[in-house]
Every structure is written in structure tokens, then in C-alpha cells.
Design a protein around this motif. Sequence first.
Motif, PDB file in Angstrom:
ATOM      1  N   MET B   1      47.368  21.059  28.628  1.00 20.92           N
ATOM      2  CA  MET B   1      47.579  22.488  28.351  1.00 20.92           C
ATOM      3  C   MET B   1      47.137  22.862  26.931  1.00 20.92           C
ATOM      4  O   MET B   1      46.534  23.881  26.691  1.00 20.92           O
ATOM      5  N   ILE B   2      47.488  21.990  25.957  1.00 22.81           N
ATOM      6  CA  ILE B   2      47.030  22.189  24.568  1.00 22.81           C
ATOM      7  C   ILE B   2      46.275  20.934  24.159  1.00 22.81           C
ATOM      8  O   ILE B   2      46.805  19.810  24.293  1.00 22.81           O
ATOM      9  N   ARG B   3      45.084  21.122  23.689  1.00 17.35           N
ATOM     10  CA  ARG B   3      44.289  19.960  23.267  1.00 17.35           C
ATOM     11  C   ARG B   3      43.593  20.314  21.946  1.00 17.35           C
ATOM     12  O   ARG B   3      42.913  21.344  21.865  1.00 17.35           O
ATOM     13  N   SER B  21      44.325  15.647  16.006  1.00 11.00           N
ATOM     14  CA  SER B  21      43.974  15.514  17.423  1.00 11.00           C
ATOM     15  C   SER B  21      45.248  15.298  18.228  1.00 11.00           C
ATOM     16  O   SER B  21      46.011  14.361  17.952  1.00 11.00           O
ATOM     17  N   LEU B  22      45.488  16.204  19.181  1.00 13.26           N
ATOM     18  CA  LEU B  22      46.729  16.181  19.953  1.00 13.26           C
ATOM     19  C   LEU B  22      46.430  16.503  21.399  1.00 13.26           C
ATOM     20  O   LEU B  22      45.488  17.247  21.681  1.00 13.26           O
ATOM     21  N   GLU B  23      47.271  16.033  22.291  1.00  9.40           N
ATOM     22  CA  GLU B  23      47.207  16.479  23.684  1.00  9.40           C
ATOM     23  C   GLU B  23      48.616  16.740  24.158  1.00  9.40           C
ATOM     24  O   GLU B  23      49.476  15.862  24.042  1.00  9.40           O
ATOM     25  N   ILE B  24      48.861  17.935  24.633  1.00 13.75           N
ATOM     26  CA  ILE B  24      50.199  18.291  25.114  1.00 13.75           C
ATOM     27  C   ILE B  24      50.052  18.751  26.560  1.00 13.75           C
ATOM     28  O   ILE B  24      49.276  19.679  26.848  1.00 13.75           O
ATOM     29  N   ALA B  25      50.774  18.088  27.441  1.00 10.61           N
ATOM     30  CA  ALA B  25      50.612  18.382  28.877  1.00 10.61           C
ATOM     31  C   ALA B  25      51.345  19.654  29.274  1.00 10.61           C
ATOM     32  O   ALA B  25      52.260  20.111  28.573  1.00 10.61           O
ATOM     33  N   LYS B  26      50.960  20.197  30.404  1.00  9.62           N
ATOM     34  CA  LYS B  26      51.595  21.411  30.952  1.00  9.62           C
ATOM     35  C   LYS B  26      53.080  21.128  31.209  1.00  9.62           C
ATOM     36  O   LYS B  26      53.445  20.063  31.699  1.00  9.62           O
ATOM     37  N   GLY B  27      53.917  22.091  30.832  1.00  6.52           N
ATOM     38  CA  GLY B  27      55.343  21.978  31.100  1.00  6.52           C
ATOM     39  C   GLY B  27      56.127  21.205  30.058  1.00  6.52           C
ATOM     40  O   GLY B  27      57.336  21.053  30.160  1.00  6.52           O
ATOM     41  N   GLY B  56      36.583  21.372  13.603  1.00 11.92           N
ATOM     42  CA  GLY B  56      37.331  20.886  14.762  1.00 11.92           C
ATOM     43  C   GLY B  56      37.494  21.981  15.807  1.00 11.92           C
ATOM     44  O   GLY B  56      37.134  23.145  15.569  1.00 11.92           O
ATOM     45  N   THR B  57      38.014  21.566  16.957  1.00 11.37           N
ATOM     46  CA  THR B  57      38.166  22.535  18.057  1.00 11.37           C
ATOM     47  C   THR B  57      39.549  22.376  18.683  1.00 11.37           C
ATOM     48  O   THR B  57      40.243  21.381  18.452  1.00 11.37           O
ATOM     49  N   ALA B  58      39.899  23.377  19.489  1.00 11.03           N
ATOM     50  CA  ALA B  58      41.159  23.286  20.248  1.00 11.03           C
ATOM     51  C   ALA B  58      41.043  24.164  21.481  1.00 11.03           C
ATOM     52  O   ALA B  58      40.338  25.184  21.458  1.00 11.03           O
ATOM     53  N   THR B  59      41.702  23.749  22.540  1.00 15.63           N
ATOM     54  CA  THR B  59      41.766  24.586  23.735  1.00 15.63           C
ATOM     55  C   THR B  59      43.226  24.791  24.112  1.00 15.63           C
ATOM     56  O   THR B  59      44.052  23.898  23.953  1.00 15.63           O
ATOM     57  N   ILE B  60      43.513  26.018  24.585  1.00 17.61           N
ATOM     58  CA  ILE B  60      44.854  26.357  25.083  1.00 17.61           C
ATOM     59  C   ILE B  60      44.654  26.819  26.522  1.00 17.61           C
ATOM     60  O   ILE B  60      43.876  27.759  26.751  1.00 17.61           O
ATOM     61  N   ALA B  61      45.320  26.189  27.447  1.00 16.59           N
ATOM     62  CA  ALA B  61      45.202  26.519  28.873  1.00 16.59           C
ATOM     63  C   ALA B  61      43.721  26.568  29.294  1.00 16.59           C
ATOM     64  O   ALA B  61      43.309  27.422  30.082  1.00 16.59           O
ATOM     65  N   GLY B  62      42.953  25.686  28.704  1.00  8.32           N
ATOM     66  CA  GLY B  62      41.536  25.575  29.060  1.00  8.32           C
ATOM     67  C   GLY B  62      40.615  26.522  28.314  1.00  8.32           C
ATOM     68  O   GLY B  62      39.400  26.493  28.501  1.00  8.32           O
ATOM     69  N   HIS B  63      41.159  27.372  27.425  1.00 10.50           N
ATOM     70  CA  HIS B  63      40.333  28.337  26.687  1.00 10.50           C
ATOM     71  C   HIS B  63      40.154  27.876  25.246  1.00 10.50           C
ATOM     72  O   HIS B  63      41.127  27.516  24.581  1.00 10.50           O
ATOM     73  N   GLU B 150      51.654  31.287  29.448  1.00 12.21           N
ATOM     74  CA  GLU B 150      51.684  29.887  29.881  1.00 12.21           C
ATOM     75  C   GLU B 150      52.206  28.995  28.765  1.00 12.21           C
ATOM     76  O   GLU B 150      52.827  27.967  29.018  1.00 12.21           O
ATOM     77  N   VAL B 151      51.895  29.395  27.529  1.00 13.96           N
ATOM     78  CA  VAL B 151      52.299  28.584  26.368  1.00 13.96           C
ATOM     79  C   VAL B 151      53.049  29.473  25.384  1.00 13.96           C
ATOM     80  O   VAL B 151      52.615  30.586  25.082  1.00 13.96           O
ATOM     81  N   LEU B 152      54.170  28.948  24.902  1.00 14.09           N
ATOM     82  CA  LEU B 152      54.965  29.691  23.930  1.00 14.09           C
ATOM     83  C   LEU B 152      54.988  28.909  22.620  1.00 14.09           C
ATOM     84  O   LEU B 152      55.362  27.738  22.602  1.00 14.09           O
ATOM     85  N   PHE B 153      54.560  29.578  21.538  1.00 11.47           N
ATOM     86  CA  PHE B 153      54.587  28.947  20.214  1.00 11.47           C
ATOM     87  C   PHE B 153      55.782  29.475  19.435  1.00 11.47           C
ATOM     88  O   PHE B 153      55.935  30.699  19.277  1.00 11.47           O
ATOM     89  N   LEU B 154      56.614  28.578  18.947  1.00  9.01           N
ATOM     90  CA  LEU B 154      57.800  28.964  18.182  1.00  9.01           C
ATOM     91  C   LEU B 154      57.721  28.298  16.808  1.00  9.01           C
ATOM     92  O   LEU B 154      57.652  27.068  16.726  1.00  9.01           O
ATOM     93  N   ASP B 155      57.733  29.106  15.759  1.00  9.22           N
ATOM     94  CA  ASP B 155      57.642  28.559  14.407  1.00  9.22           C
ATOM     95  C   ASP B 155      59.037  28.573  13.782  1.00  9.22           C
ATOM     96  O   ASP B 155      59.545  29.638  13.440  1.00  9.22           O
ATOM     97  N   GLU B 156      59.631  27.421  13.641  1.00  7.39           N
ATOM     98  CA  GLU B 156      60.989  27.285  13.095  1.00  7.39           C
ATOM     99  C   GLU B 156      61.942  28.286  13.761  1.00  7.39           C
ATOM    100  O   GLU B 156      62.543  29.134  13.078  1.00  7.39           O
TER     101      GLU B 156
END
Lengths: 335, 245
Positions: B1-3, B21-27, B56-63, B150-156
Motif C-alpha cells: 500500500m505504501i512503498r 526505503s519502506l514497504e507497508i502492506a494494506k491494512g 527517491g520515489t514513493a507510491t501510495i495505493a499504487g500512485h 485508503e491510507v490515513l496519515f497521523l502525525d503525533e
Amino acid sequence: MSDLTLTPVLSPPTPVRTIAAKDIRDALRDRFILIVTGFLGLAALVALVTGAIALRGDVATYEAAKASLLALGKSADAIKAPEFYPLRLLRGAIEQIEIIGAAIAILIGYRSAASERGRQTLSLMLTRPMRRWQFVAGKALAGIGLLASGLALVLGGLALILHLMSGVGLTSDDLLRIAIVWGVSVAYTACFFLVSFILALHMKQSSHALLVAFAIWLTLVLVAPQIGDTLDPDNQVAGGVFKQLNIAKPDQVEIMKGFATFETVRDGIEQASVTKHFERFTFAVLGIKATYAGLPLGPILIEMLGNLIWIFLTALGLGALALALPLNPDRLAKA
Amino acid sequence: MIRTNRLTQSFDGVIAVDALSLEIAKGEIFGFLGHNGAGKTTTIQMLTTLARPASGTATIAGHDIGTDPLAVRRAIGYVPENVRLYDTLTAAENLIFFASLSGVAAPERRVNQVLDLLDCAYLADKRVGGFSKGMRQRVGLAQAILHQPEVLFLDEPTSGLDPMGIKMLRDLILRLNTEFGMTIFMNTHLISEIAKTCTSIAVLSHGKLVFHDRIEAVTARYGDDAALEELYLSLTPVGRLAEVA
């Protein structure tokens, strides 16, 4: 159990309209906006009343002189009756729009950008599916909409007072002239709104933007037009040097040839100020400048087209600049 | 989901995030730990398209965040550390505004649904100018989930909240994850919250990723909260923290 499980129906958002509507609602609850609009209205009203009192003084003086002549058994034809062009009473109001209106536009432009930076609400807005230019367009639309509404209230109110005061009422031609002046006033104040808005969006510290915007206001509104007027050779004696010395027009032209460079610089300073163009245009359309009093609108508009184009091109150019400059969210996150 | 792939950001020559470099799976509920100035907020700013990465690059939900930021913004919700709203508007007016910006078709109805879900319907007609930190945080969370991202970002998200507020927020986060399948990326300082909420954690120190694992593996290896704290401190040495301070 909440029915949030129902996935929300999404449609293409209309961010420009949404941001503009929110900004207008937000501004209308802001006492500052209401106070400054009221202040402009009051200043314009005071100017109108002052003009009306001066006119009444002229009429009283004329009536007294006429009565004296008639009492002496002489004809009153020797003294000229004061002319009453009701729109000329708007001179003070136009000068207030020129100076205070521009200052208010700067404050609204600054508020429009700085309030988002100060409240740090931009991060919530800029993580929505919209393009950065849509954010700028929405804010600008709201700001210019507020200015247009405020000016419509002020000029509409003054037109009503003039209509009631003049006794003869305003003609449709007069109302058309006021409507044209309103449109040009919106474009004129939009220039100052956009200058302040752009600076407050893009400068490192938004408080510095206000100082710079007022420095620009001071230069364009107060200094440049005054320099132009003060340096005009014909303005060095009340009533005009050439007129006082009875110098004929062809001789005036000949004399002025000797000051060609000086005149180019002087005129250039005046031309650089959007305020001067606004003043020339509005004074001509409303017949405030004696040369244009009583002239039909068509020829005045043709003659003043250059000023009109200058004002609208300045506003459009600044609008295009506001849309084109890339936003720096990191900078916007700081007041 | 997040890469993310070698995601890097620097300010005035100082590297804030270093080839992450990170990979976070859906859910997943992902806890992102790190000291002050470690680069956690900068990472969120890049992933939410608020800031462009230096490289560098990153994708969220494939975008892709660089090439398709609008699609990324459609897929995410974001709650900043200090939720700032329009003080002259009511909670409902604030939320209707954000719902409209997200393209929610019937914003009023949706706002009511979300306020009900968060048990704060009573706040709807109150101007947010007088809200406490906890109330703002809830309205902040509400604005982030209006379009059911699909993805929720929470900062502190728990910063400045009292224990009751922290528990309420934790329950909501878990509910959004389990009931609505939202993937959650959460920056936090609170190690105790990590064990109670997250499914995987990572630790960032001076912009570098120094640890990343699933929570079961971490708790199996390090045990209770105290051991987790020790792990965290060993990864972000006191000497280096002092340097930052």
C-alpha cells in the motif's frame, strides 16, 4: 452502529468555487472586513457631503450676489450661475477609493494568504485532490468578490444619496457611468489585492509582505502621481502658467519642445502608476475634470481607452502571475 | 500500500530523510518512531505530497507521489500534529468545506455520519474557535476520513491529549483499521501506544531507518513496553539525541 460503512459518493470536486465560498463566509464573520468596508463607506460619504456643502456654499454666494445686483437695479447676467453636475460630487469618493480603497485591498489580500499561513490550515487543504493553482484562484476570486461587493455597496449607496440630494434625480446615463466606474474600481483595487496576496503567499515571512505591499502602495498611490503633478511646468502657478501669462496654444507647444526629455520622464512616472490611470479615467467618465463635464460617454471612453487597458492589463498580469508562481508548501506552513 | 524507494529530503544542505526505503502492506497500522528532528514529519510531508523529495520515489495505493499527486491525494487522509481549523466557522462548516474539496457528493449527510461515528455530533454547530485540543483532534480526524481514504496519515496524533483522549483516539484508530480497512501510518513518540495499536513499527534516527519489523516479532523478541523502550533508546543513542537538542 454508524452507517459510515456506506462508501461516500465522490464526484469531481470544484475546489475554486468551494474555496471562494468558504473564504467569503469566513470573511463576512470577520469584524475586520466589516469595519474596513464601513470605514470606506463612511469616508466616501463624508467626501460626498463635503462636496455637497461646498456646492451649497457656491449656490448661496451666487444667490446673494444675484440678490445684491437686483437690489441695485442691475442685471444678474454678469455673474455665472454655478453648474450642478451631480456626479462631480463623487470626486471625494473616488479619491477615497483611490487611496483608502487600495489600502483596504492590500489588507484583504494580506489577510487572504496570511490567515491560512498563520492558522496553518494549508496542509489540510493542499492534501486534497486539487491543483495548487485552484487554491490560488479560489482565494483570489473570494478576495476580488469581496472588494466588488464592498465597492458596489459604497457606490450604490452614494448613487442613492446623490439621487435623493440632487432633486432632479440621476439619469440612466449617470447610472451607467457609475456602473462603469464601479467595474474599473474593482479592477483597480484588485491590482493592490493581488500584489499583497502574492507577496503574502510567497515571501519568507508574511508580516514582511505587508510592509512591502504598503511601500508599493505609497509609491504608486501617493508618490508617483504627486511627482507627476508637482513637476508639471503648467502646474507651477495656480490656474496654469500658460493661462496666467496668456500664452497661446501653438506657443505653448513650441515652449514645451524645449522640455521634451523632462516631459517624457515626468509623464513616464505618472504612466507607471495605475492610480493615475484610474484617476484620469474616473475623473473623465464622471465629468469631475472640467474638460469632460457634459460630454457624452462614447467619446470619453474612446479617449480614455488607454487608461482602461492599462488598469485591466495590470490586474490581469498580476492575476496570471499569482496563478503561475509555484507554491512552496514548506514556506506556507510557517507564518 | 505504501512503498518508498530511497526517499531523501534535505534542507539547506542538511539531510532530513536519508534514502528511506519502506514497504507497508494494506491494512497495517504502522508506527513510525523517532526522536525530535529525526525526519518523521518530513517523511509524512513527502508522502502526503506536501513536500517534494530531493530524490527517491514513493507510491501510495499504487500512485506515484511525484507523477500522480492528485491520485495520491484522493487516496489519503491526513491529520497534522496540531490540527488547525477555521475558527470563525462551526465544526460542521469546516467539515463540509473539506468534504467538498474531496469531492464528497452529499457533504452535509456525510459530515453527520462521520461526526456520529466519532461520537461528537454535539460539536457540529459550535464554532471551533473555542475548542479544546481534544475536540480539535477529533474534528481533525473527522476531516481526514470524510472521503473514506485508503491510507490515513497521523502525525503525533496523541500529542497534548489527556489519557482519556489518548484512549478514545486509540479506539478510533483501531476501529477505522478493522471496520473500514484503512491502512494507517502514524508518527509517534509514545512507545506504550505502539504495542497497543500498531501491527508494524520502524525507527528513524537522524533521517536514517534503523529498525523495521512486525510488532509480533518485536514483542516476541523484546517483551514488554519497558524492553521496547530500551530497544528504542539503543537505536537512538542519548549522545545523538543531545546533539539534536
